[in-house]
Design a protein around this motif. Structure first.
Motif, PDB file in Angstrom:
ATOM      1  N   VAL A  46       0.862  -1.426   0.132  1.00 13.34           N
ATOM      2  CA  VAL A  46       0.040  -0.109   0.212  1.00 13.34           C
ATOM      3  C   VAL A  46       0.716   1.282   0.172  1.00 13.34           C
ATOM      4  O   VAL A  46       0.689   2.505  -0.282  1.00 13.34           O
ATOM      5  N   ALA A  47       1.502   1.431   0.621  1.00  9.78           N
ATOM      6  CA  ALA A  47       2.514   2.387   0.790  1.00  9.78           C
ATOM      7  C   ALA A  47       2.972   1.925  -0.699  1.00  9.78           C
ATOM      8  O   ALA A  47       3.441   3.781  -1.232  1.00  9.78           O
ATOM      9  N   ARG A  48       3.613   1.515  -1.473  1.00 12.43           N
ATOM     10  CA  ARG A  48       4.265   1.308  -2.593  1.00 12.43           C
ATOM     11  C   ARG A  48       2.926   1.943  -3.714  1.00 12.43           C
ATOM     12  O   ARG A  48       3.953   2.999  -4.514  1.00 12.43           O
ATOM     13  N   LEU A  49       1.933   1.061  -3.340  1.00 11.87           N
ATOM     14  CA  LEU A  49       0.835   2.210  -4.829  1.00 11.87           C
ATOM     15  C   LEU A  49       0.402   3.631  -4.311  1.00 11.87           C
ATOM     16  O   LEU A  49       0.509   4.499  -5.166  1.00 11.87           O
ATOM     17  N   CYS A  50       0.727   4.296  -2.784  1.00 10.69           N
ATOM     18  CA  CYS A  50       0.751   5.699  -2.795  1.00 10.69           C
ATOM     19  C   CYS A  50       1.988   5.988  -3.398  1.00 10.69           C
ATOM     20  O   CYS A  50       1.467   7.411  -3.827  1.00 10.69           O
ATOM     21  N   GLU A  51       2.704   5.912  -2.705  1.00 11.31           N
ATOM     22  CA  GLU A  51       4.048   6.784  -3.865  1.00 11.31           C
ATOM     23  C   GLU A  51       4.159   7.162  -5.154  1.00 11.31           C
ATOM     24  O   GLU A  51       4.479   7.093  -5.514  1.00 11.31           O
ATOM     25  N   GLY A  52       4.099   5.925  -5.646  1.00 12.17           N
ATOM     26  CA  GLY A  52       3.548   6.131  -7.109  1.00 12.17           C
ATOM     27  C   GLY A  52       2.519   7.021  -7.584  1.00 12.17           C
ATOM     28  O   GLY A  52       2.664   7.320  -8.474  1.00 12.17           O
ATOM     29  N   LEU A  53       1.551   7.276  -6.911  1.00 14.89           N
ATOM     30  CA  LEU A  53       0.377   8.131  -6.901  1.00 14.89           C
ATOM     31  C   LEU A  53       0.642   9.403  -6.943  1.00 14.89           C
ATOM     32  O   LEU A  53       0.484   9.430  -7.980  1.00 14.89           O
ATOM     33  N   ILE A  54       1.176   9.389  -5.848  1.00 11.56           N
ATOM     34  CA  ILE A  54       1.902  10.434  -5.568  1.00 11.56           C
ATOM     35  C   ILE A  54       2.746  10.851  -6.308  1.00 11.56           C
ATOM     36  O   ILE A  54       2.885  12.417  -7.314  1.00 11.56           O
ATOM     37  N   ARG A  55       3.875  10.013  -7.232  1.00  4.68           N
ATOM     38  CA  ARG A  55       4.872  10.088  -8.160  1.00  4.68           C
ATOM     39  C   ARG A  55       4.213  10.563  -9.663  1.00  4.68           C
ATOM     40  O   ARG A  55       4.152  11.955 -10.290  1.00  4.68           O
ATOM     41  N   LEU A  67      -1.800  16.541  -3.594  1.00  3.44           N
ATOM     42  CA  LEU A  67      -3.035  15.337  -3.608  1.00  3.44           C
ATOM     43  C   LEU A  67      -2.986  15.229  -1.505  1.00  3.44           C
ATOM     44  O   LEU A  67      -2.588  15.896  -1.265  1.00  3.44           O
ATOM     45  N   THR A  68      -4.477  15.465  -1.428  1.00  4.81           N
ATOM     46  CA  THR A  68      -5.130  15.828  -0.186  1.00  4.81           C
ATOM     47  C   THR A  68      -5.261  13.682   0.250  1.00  4.81           C
ATOM     48  O   THR A  68      -5.564  13.406  -0.439  1.00  4.81           O
ATOM     49  N   SER A  69      -5.769  13.569   1.197  1.00  4.84           N
ATOM     50  CA  SER A  69      -5.170  12.646   1.959  1.00  4.84           C
ATOM     51  C   SER A  69      -6.631  11.512   1.138  1.00  4.84           C
ATOM     52  O   SER A  69      -6.911  10.392   0.877  1.00  4.84           O
ATOM     53  N   ILE A  72      -6.364  10.787  -2.059  1.00  5.41           N
ATOM     54  CA  ILE A  72      -4.867   9.496  -2.126  1.00  5.41           C
ATOM     55  C   ILE A  72      -5.423   7.911  -2.073  1.00  5.41           C
ATOM     56  O   ILE A  72      -5.035   7.165  -3.508  1.00  5.41           O
ATOM     57  N   VAL A  73      -6.021   7.934  -0.682  1.00  7.30           N
ATOM     58  CA  VAL A  73      -6.894   7.235  -0.046  1.00  7.30           C
ATOM     59  C   VAL A  73      -7.836   6.459  -1.703  1.00  7.30           C
ATOM     60  O   VAL A  73      -8.051   5.581  -1.569  1.00  7.30           O
ATOM     61  N   SER A  74      -8.816   7.591  -2.498  1.00 11.93           N
ATOM     62  CA  SER A  74     -10.071   6.699  -3.292  1.00 11.93           C
ATOM     63  C   SER A  74      -9.153   6.703  -4.753  1.00 11.93           C
ATOM     64  O   SER A  74      -9.348   5.881  -6.140  1.00 11.93           O
ATOM     65  N   GLY A  75      -7.976   6.672  -5.231  1.00  8.02           N
ATOM     66  CA  GLY A  75      -6.891   6.851  -5.639  1.00  8.02           C
ATOM     67  C   GLY A  75      -6.372   4.594  -5.747  1.00  8.02           C
ATOM     68  O   GLY A  75      -5.843   4.254  -6.411  1.00  8.02           O
ATOM     69  N   ILE A  76      -5.604   4.662  -4.416  1.00  7.64           N
ATOM     70  CA  ILE A  76      -5.247   2.999  -4.328  1.00  7.64           C
ATOM     71  C   ILE A  76      -6.588   2.457  -3.769  1.00  7.64           C
ATOM     72  O   ILE A  76      -5.994   1.136  -3.482  1.00  7.64           O
ATOM     73  N   PHE A  77      -7.499   2.658  -3.481  1.00 14.01           N
ATOM     74  CA  PHE A  77      -8.543   2.076  -2.363  1.00 14.01           C
ATOM     75  C   PHE A  77      -8.321   0.573  -3.344  1.00 14.01           C
ATOM     76  O   PHE A  77      -8.685  -0.360  -2.706  1.00 14.01           O
ATOM     77  N   PRO A  78      -8.954   0.703  -4.774  1.00 11.14           N
ATOM     78  CA  PRO A  78      -9.604  -0.776  -4.633  1.00 11.14           C
ATOM     79  C   PRO A  78      -8.347  -1.556  -5.606  1.00 11.14           C
ATOM     80  O   PRO A  78      -8.218  -2.702  -4.844  1.00 11.14           O
TER      81      PRO A  78
END
Length: 108
Positions: A46-55, A67-69, A72-78
């Motif tokens: 999940v940390a990698r998913l968050c980092e990837g989305l932010i990057r 990005l807001t939290s 980030i959550v809605s972007g990686i949730f699925p």
């Protein structure tokens, strides 16, 4: 109490949530879930998913707002939800089932 459709689930959910809270099982189940997710490497994933989305989102220009939290959550949730191993889901569901069945008055 039988489960009807989505509209009928709210009272059942509230009853079960109250039962879990009152019995102390909610915190116990959360602790087990947290432990199992750490053991299987889910947190790192999940940390990698968050980092990837932010990057990915910040790479389109430095003028964009961060990005807001919630974003980030809605972007990686699925992907994060799908990454929870089946054996972890099964263990938590079995514990929930046990709590529910033990907490209901016996019929008959």
């Amino acid at each position: 109490m039988p489960i009807s459709g989505p509209a009928g689930d709210a009272p059942l959910y509230e009853e079960l949530a109250g039962q879990l809270e009152a019995s102390g099982e909610r915190e116990r189940l959360r602790a087990i879930l947290r432990e199992r997710l750490v053991e299987c490497g889910w947190w790192e994933e999940v940390a990698r998913l968050c980092e990837g989305l932010i990057r990915e989102r910040s790479g389109h220009g430095s003028e964009e707002k961060p990005l807001t939290s919630r974003e980030i959550v809605s972007g990686i949730f699925p992907e994060a939800a799908a990454a929870v191993p089946d054996h972890v889901k099964a263990e938590v569901l079995a514990s929930l089932r046990r709590v529910i069945l033990e907490g209901r008055p016996r019929q008959g």
